[in-house]
Structure formats: C-alpha cells, structure tokens
Design an enzyme around this catalytic site. Structure first.
Site, PDB file in Angstrom:
ATOM      1  N   GLY A 210      66.684 122.711  43.753  1.00 19.58           N
ATOM      2  CA  GLY A 210      65.244 122.980  43.815  1.00 19.58           C
ATOM      3  C   GLY A 210      64.775 122.989  45.253  1.00 19.58           C
ATOM      4  O   GLY A 210      65.581 123.123  46.176  1.00 19.58           O
ATOM      5  N   ASN A 211      63.484 122.875  45.465  1.00 18.18           N
ATOM      6  CA  ASN A 211      62.957 122.814  46.833  1.00 18.18           C
ATOM      7  C   ASN A 211      61.679 121.985  46.856  1.00 18.18           C
ATOM      8  O   ASN A 211      61.222 121.505  45.819  1.00 18.18           O
ATOM      9  CB  ASN A 211      62.737 124.223  47.389  1.00 18.18           C
ATOM     10  CG  ASN A 211      61.766 125.008  46.541  1.00 18.18           C
ATOM     11  OD1 ASN A 211      60.589 124.673  46.456  1.00 18.18           O
ATOM     12  ND2 ASN A 211      62.260 126.054  45.865  1.00 18.18           N
ATOM     13  N   TYR A 212      61.126 121.820  48.045  1.00 16.76           N
ATOM     14  CA  TYR A 212      60.013 120.878  48.242  1.00 16.76           C
ATOM     15  C   TYR A 212      58.632 121.423  47.851  1.00 16.76           C
ATOM     16  O   TYR A 212      57.640 120.755  48.060  1.00 16.76           O
ATOM     17  CB  TYR A 212      59.942 120.456  49.707  1.00 16.76           C
ATOM     18  CG  TYR A 212      61.108 119.612  50.156  1.00 16.76           C
ATOM     19  CD1 TYR A 212      61.394 118.403  49.537  1.00 16.76           C
ATOM     20  CD2 TYR A 212      61.915 120.023  51.218  1.00 16.76           C
ATOM     21  CE1 TYR A 212      62.450 117.628  49.954  1.00 16.76           C
ATOM     22  CE2 TYR A 212      62.975 119.257  51.645  1.00 16.76           C
ATOM     23  CZ  TYR A 212      63.241 118.048  51.012  1.00 16.76           C
ATOM     24  OH  TYR A 212      64.286 117.274  51.425  1.00 16.76           O
ATOM     25  N   SER A 213      58.551 122.637  47.341  1.00 17.38           N
ATOM     26  CA  SER A 213      57.227 123.206  47.055  1.00 17.38           C
ATOM     27  C   SER A 213      56.450 122.334  46.063  1.00 17.38           C
ATOM     28  O   SER A 213      56.986 121.903  45.040  1.00 17.38           O
ATOM     29  CB  SER A 213      57.396 124.613  46.474  1.00 17.38           C
ATOM     30  OG  SER A 213      56.168 125.062  45.982  1.00 17.38           O
ATOM     31  N   ALA A 278      57.895 129.284  45.397  1.00 18.78           N
ATOM     32  CA  ALA A 278      59.080 129.166  46.240  1.00 18.78           C
ATOM     33  C   ALA A 278      60.290 129.277  45.303  1.00 18.78           C
ATOM     34  O   ALA A 278      60.776 128.282  44.771  1.00 18.78           O
ATOM     35  CB  ALA A 278      59.072 127.830  46.965  1.00 18.78           C
TER      36      ALA A 278
END
Ligand code: C5P
Length: 402
Positions: A210-213, A278
């Site tokens: 995943g990512n930090y969005s 994102a």
C-alpha cells in the site's frame, strides 16, 4: 438581501464584549427574512441579556440543555439539522478550542457538532490571545474542516491594547453569510467521479502492498464539488479521511482492479473525473490463500505485475465534453513528468505537487500545487489548505470547457 430570505440561521453567542454587536447581527438577519435561533453560552449572558436577543430574534434564547422549571428538552440534534447556517459571533478562544476538540459541554458546542449547515466563526479576543499559537492552530483546523472564519479586524480592543482581535462588524458578518447563500451552484447538474485514497494490493490474507495516502485531498475535492451542486461519486480506497458533506456517494474499494471496475461503471455518465487516488502501480501476481508462514521460508520474493492505469483507461475512453484531471506527486522534474503524464493519460489537466516541498504531500493539511492544462497553460499556486486547493482545481477544470 434575497439570498438570506427563508434561511434558518443559528447564532451562537459566546462570552465576549463583542456580544453586544451580535444584537445588530441578529436584527440584520431577521430583517433580511431569516428565521433566527440564538444560542448563548452561560458566560455570554454576562455580556448581553437573553431578553435583548429573544426580542430581536423573536424566539426564546437557548442556553441550557433543558428548561429547569418545565423540564423541556432542547434538542441540539434538531437544531443542528434545522440550521442552514450556524454563525458563532463572537467566538472566543475557549469556544473555538472546544469546537476543535469536541468538548461538547454546552448547548452551543453540542449544536455545532450536530449541524450539517454551513458554519461561520467570527473570532473576537485580545490580540495576544488571537495571535497565540493555540488559537492560530485551532482556527486553521476549523478552516480545514470547511468552517468559514471571518477574520477579526485590527483596531483598539476593549483592553485598550491595539491590534488584531476586534470582531468583524455585524454588516461584514452578514455579508459573508449572504455571500455564501448566493454562491452560484455552478456545478449544478454536473456528475463527477473522484478517486481517492490508496489502494491495497494483497500479498496474503493479512498483508498488502500500500502507500501513505490518507485521502484528504480527494475528500476536500468531493466536499468542494458537492457544495457547488455537483452529484459526486467518490471511489475510495482504504482511506482514513472522510468527506464532511452528506450526499456524496461513496463506493469503497480496496485494490486497483476493484477501483478500475468501479470507475468504469460510472465514468460514461460523468461530466468530469478527478483522479486523486494514489493507485499502486504493481500488485502481487498471486495472492496466497493462507497466511504465508515465516517458518516455511516465508516471503523471499514477491512477483509483481503491473496494475491497470485507471486515469489512462478513462482518458482513452473519454467522450467529447468529458473532463479528466489527474494528480502527479513527484520528487524531481515535476513539470516535465507532469506534462508527460498529462499526454500519456489523455488528461485535460494535471495537478502537480512535489514531495520535496514542505507542506505538500501525504497526511498534511496543506498542499503546494502547479496546475498544467493540456493546452500548455500553467498556474503555480502558493501553499494553501487542501480545501483551498480543491477550489482552485475545480475552478480550473471547469474553465477548460469554455
Ligand atoms: O503515473 P502516476 O501514478 O504518477 O499518475 C498519477 C495519476 O494517475 C493520478 O491522478 C492517479 O490517480 C492516476 N493513476 C491511476 N491509476 C494508476 C496509477 C495512477 O488512475 N494505476
């Protein structure tokens, strides 16, 4: 004057010397045809009498949760639902702080927390309290939550000190509220798709890429669009932020594949789409059915395959008149990369921001963006709250059509 007529306005009065001016504000609202309900905090009554306010507003003033001698309960929920606008004037540092932190220990703050109407806050306090980081930070949180803060003026204060802290004059507050009600619902009838948040790409039942969005920017876009009359579908990855407005259709998805399917099913009926999600560029080729065990050699390697580019898919199936806006978060050569993406994805506009700028990127409440149109026009903006950036983005996107 017409915009105020028939509106339900709650006027919340806090304990500050500027409360005497609120009597004129109530009168202006009533004269303009609004139905006004005054709520006073207990200390506001030390500065101006409820009798003055009830006479001017033509309704009994509410201060307590219930009337002691009759037991009549005043429903903050009903009041919150009733209000088209909730105007706190004067707003003291104390009440502003309570509004930010949700310290709902009086009728004013509980009603504020129940309100779905537009909220205005007109601070009034001594200059040192006004410039104190606590107040400044609280005001910026309120702004970020969509509250309109009617800035106090500079001048002589009740303490005889001179500086910023005088409540805006009743006429100025009235005008701000009137302006809100006369805002063009310029997106009325427009259908918009907004993607938001990260995507999670499963490795096994408990792990993902995943990512930090957080989804803040996309939620601000959805709020801005819906407040201007658009019908908004928010296709949302697993985000932590939430839009402020009701009436936004939220389709929850997890992976890029799910996001694409959700977008494709609404895109053909949309006038515009803003791709603020994102999206993970890659996903594991296979998702293990059982949790991968460390003891059994665990995850040595994950074979990745490319995810579909949702923005590009929409861009290449775009009909005449449909507007498509993308975002590009870059760490270097922002302009060049942004322009390349704009072309590759067949976008009408791209909003470029840099992770190198302090005050831009994941999780923060501000953003520093440059908007590039497909015809090469480029507009650079200073650091703004994400809500203000949302306004700029929507203004620019719909201007493309002209
Ligand atoms: O290519 P890049 O990921 O930098 O492009 C960013 C823009 O494209 C954003 O608007 C993002 O929402 C969108 N995008 C997408 N699907 C992907 C990757 C990015 O819609 N798979």
């Amino acid at each position: 004057m017409g915009a105020i007529k028939g509106k339900n306005i709650v006027v919340g009065v806090c304990g500050g010397i500027a409360a005497y001016k609120t009597a004129s504000l109530v009168r202006l609202f009533v004269k303009a045809g609004a139905d006004v309900q005054v709520i006073m905090t207990p200390s506001a009554k030390e500065f101006i009498t409820p009798l003055t306010m009830s006479t001017l507003s033509r309704h009994a003033v509410i201060t307590e949760f219930f009337t002691a001698n009759t037991g009549e309960w005043h429903s903050h929920v009903d009041l919150g639902l009733w209000a088209d606008a909730f105007v706190v004037a004067p707003a003291t540092a104390c009440t502003i702080g309570k509004m930010v932190t949700g310290v709902a220990d009086n009728m004013l703050v509980t009603s504020y927390m129940s309100t779905r109407g537009k909220v205005f806050v007109a601070p009034a306090m001594d200059l040192d309290m006004m410039s104190h980081p606590a107040t400044q930070q609280n005001i910026s949180v309120l702004k970020d939550r969509g509250v309109t803060v009617i800035e106090p003026r500079e001048g002589e204060l009740a303490s005889a000190l001179i500086g910023k802290g005088r409540m805006e004059e009743p006429e100025g507050i009235f005008e701000a509220v009137e302006r809100f009600f006369s805002i063009d619902k310029d997106l009325d009838g427009k259908k918009m798709l907004i993607t938001v948040g990260p995507t999670y790409e499963k490795i096994d039942p408990v792990r993902f890429i995943g990512n930090y969005s957080t989804g803040k920017m996309g939620c601000c876009l959805a709020d801005e669009a819906v407040e201007r009359g658009a019908e908004v579908t928010l296709v949302a990855g697993p985000m932590t932020a939430l839009p402020k407005n009701d009436g936004i259709k939220i389709v929850k998805v997890e992976s890029a594949i799910e996001m694409l399917a959700a977008c494709e099913s609404v895109w053909k009926d949309c006038d515009a789409a803003i791709m603020a999600a994102a999206v993970a560029d890659y996903r594991p080729e296979n998702c293990a059915l059982e949790k991968i065990k460390r003891e059994e050699n665990g995850i040595q390697e994950i074979k990745l395959v490319k995810n579909p580019d949702i923005a590009a898919t929409l861009g290449h199936t775009k009909n005449k008149g449909q507007l498509l806006c993308g975002f590009a978060l870059e760490t270097n050569n922002e302009r060049e990369h942004g322009t390349m993406k704009l072309k590759r994805k067949n976008l009408d506009m791209i909003v470029v921001n840099s992770l190198q700028d302090e005050g831009a990127g994941f999780g923060v409440d501000t953003n520093i963006v440059t908007i590039i149109h497909s015809d090469g026009r480029e507009i650079k903006y200073p650091k703004k709250s994400k809500r203000e950036v949302a306004k700029d983005v929507i203004d620019e996107l719909f201007e493309c059509k002209k």
